[in-house]
Design an enzyme around this catalytic site. Structure first.
Site, PDB file in Angstrom:
ATOM      1  N   ASP A  12      -5.206   6.026  -1.149  1.00  0.00           N
ATOM      2  CA  ASP A  12      -4.748   7.117  -2.029  1.00  0.00           C
ATOM      3  C   ASP A  12      -4.547   6.651  -3.465  1.00  0.00           C
ATOM      4  OD1 ASP A  12      -4.475   8.898   0.286  1.00  0.00           O
ATOM      5  OD2 ASP A  12      -2.709   7.704   0.769  1.00  0.00           O
ATOM      6  N   ALA A  38     -10.443   9.286   6.292  1.00  0.00           N
ATOM      7  CA  ALA A  38     -10.301   9.153   4.836  1.00  0.00           C
ATOM      8  C   ALA A  38     -10.262  10.541   4.213  1.00  0.00           C
ATOM      9  CB  ALA A  38     -11.464   8.348   4.277  1.00  0.00           C
ATOM     10  N   HIS A  40     -10.357  12.548   0.052  1.00  0.00           N
ATOM     11  CA  HIS A  40     -10.062  12.717  -1.365  1.00  0.00           C
ATOM     12  C   HIS A  40     -10.763  13.972  -1.885  1.00  0.00           C
ATOM     13  CE1 HIS A  40     -13.671  10.010  -1.457  1.00  0.00           C
ATOM     14  NE2 HIS A  40     -14.078  10.926  -2.297  1.00  0.00           N
TER      15      HIS A  40
END
Length: 423
Positions: A12, A38, A40
């Site tokens: 992060d 994961a 993002h």
């Protein structure tokens, strides 16, 4: 030549933003390890896209994308993520994504087992994302897993998946809520769709490097979650480090040009495990609120604390960064005083450690040695030039460079793609 972006803390850190900035000049964007744990977000042309399993190079219409051999591949997530990107107007994604035929398949079975193993551990639970990543890598290591290439041999696929399910059922009995026949039926459909995406990734990467194509490799997770070098056992089950990039993609190490370590200007961690600079009081809450610290994949709030340079220096020794990207500097704008960890002190001996130890019991009893900095108490958001930062902010950045021994080449000064200082 290859550019590699790696997380230097517990994930992060903001790797996606730098990936987004560098993507337009990349011809290939690749992932080497991990799975759909994961997460993002990338903002392109005013639209926010969430990435979990897929490489974020898909936002660049000229970029080919590869999921490498070291990834554990959850087929339903692959297709659902593609559909979500298309629904947001991202064109041609299915023509620009490829998957290694050597990937291990991450089954729904693995997610069911993940949850049961966490219950089994009780108070010692790892705090996983519950996506079956650990069990997938376990079956890979025990040589009982299924590779993507084996999905296309129906008899072999069904035999191996049934054996896998039988083994787990012997261990967990009726606690395992999983229907193997249901999963087999779903894969009859996936078997028709997958050939459009599956490639020999070794040849794919070799051909690309022989042609001197520009390859951007986005690391998932981070060094302190590495199975070998992280805070074991509170880690992921892969190698999200430089070594894992090389093995997960068969990259020629002599053709690596840049290795960027992404460092948040403070420290965060999701899940359980040691975190020496964590602040569970006012400072931690303020960092969490200003930094909007909750996960893309899980929605879990992140634990927050001061920047731990012992961790960053340790990760640099393993990943051999050529430069650092310091992110979220602007989050610190309103703190009157800042601290960074520069050592751990063993109260029993008085010894100061400036390197991260493997012995977590030693680390537990150690006290953190901090260096204090005067805050700058002025907005840095949207600043584009290093010289325009307040003197105290420049001092903070320069101390990081000096301590870690690696130049800070990029500094994030806000959430937008344009909020970046280049040095």
């Amino acid at each position: 030549m290859a550019t590699i972006i790696l997380g230097s803390q517990w994930g992060d850190e903001g790797k996606g933003k730098l990936t987004d900035i560098l993507c337009p000049s990349a011809e290939i964007c690749a992932r080497s390890a991990g799975g759909h744990n994961a997460g993002h977000s990338i903002v392109a042309q005013g639209v926010s896209y969430d990435f979990h399993l897929l490489p974020s190079g898909l936002v660049n219409p000229k970029c080919m994308n590869l999921i490498g051999s070291g990834v554990v591949f959850h087929v339903p997530s692959f297709f659902s993520e593609l559909e979500k990107l298309e629904a947001k107007g991202l064109a041609g994604v299915r023509d620009r994504i490829f998957v290694s035929d050597r990937c291990q398949v991450n089954f729904d079975l693995h997610a069911a087992v993940d949850g049961l193993e966490e219950v089994e551990l009780g108070e010692r639970k790892i705090g996983t994302t519950g996506r079956g990543i650990g069990p997938s890598y376990s079956t890979k290591a025990s040589r009982s897993g299924v590779r993507i290439s084996e999905v296309f041999d129906e008899a072999v696929f069904e035999r191996k998946l049934r054996q896998l399910a039988d083994g787990y059922r012997k261990r967990f009995g009726d606690l395992l809520k999983y229907d193997v026949e249901e999963e087999i039926a779903r894969f009859k459909e996936y078997r028709k769709l997958l050939p459009n995406y599956v490639v020999d990734a070794v040849k794919f990467i070799k051909d690309a490097q022989d042609q001197n194509r520009k390859i951007l490799i986005e690391g998932a997770n981070a060094l302190m979650l590495d199975i070998d070098y992280g805070t074991y056992p509170y880690v992921t089950s892969s190698n999200p480090c430089l070594g894992g990039i090389i093995t997960g993609l068969a990259i020629n190490p002599r053709k690596i040009e840049t290795i960027v370590g992404v460092v948040k200007a403070y420290t965060t961690r999701v899940g359980d495990g040691i975190f020496k600079t964590e602040d569970e009081g006012e400072i931690g809450t303020k960092l969490q609120d200003i930094g909007r610290e909750w996960g893309v994949s899980t929605g879990r709030k992140r634990r927050c604390g001061w920047l731990d340079l012992v961790v960053v220096k340790y990760s640099a020794a393993i990943n051999h960064y050529t430069s650092l990207n310091l992110t979220k500097l602007d989050v610190l704008d309103t703190f009157p005083t800042l601290k960074v960890a520069v050592a751990y002190k063993d109260p029993a001996t008085g010894e100061e450690l400036d390197f991260f130890p493997a012995d977590l019991s030693l680390l537990e009893r150690c006290e953190v040695v901090y260096k204090e900095f005067e805050g700058w108490n002025t907005p840095t958001t949207h600043i584009k030039k290093f010289e325009e930062l307040p003197a105290q902010a420049r001092q903070y950045v320069e101390f990081i460079e000096q301590y870690v021994g690696v130049k800070v080449g990029w500094i994030g000064t806000g959430p937008d793609r344009e909020d970046m200082i280049y040095r």
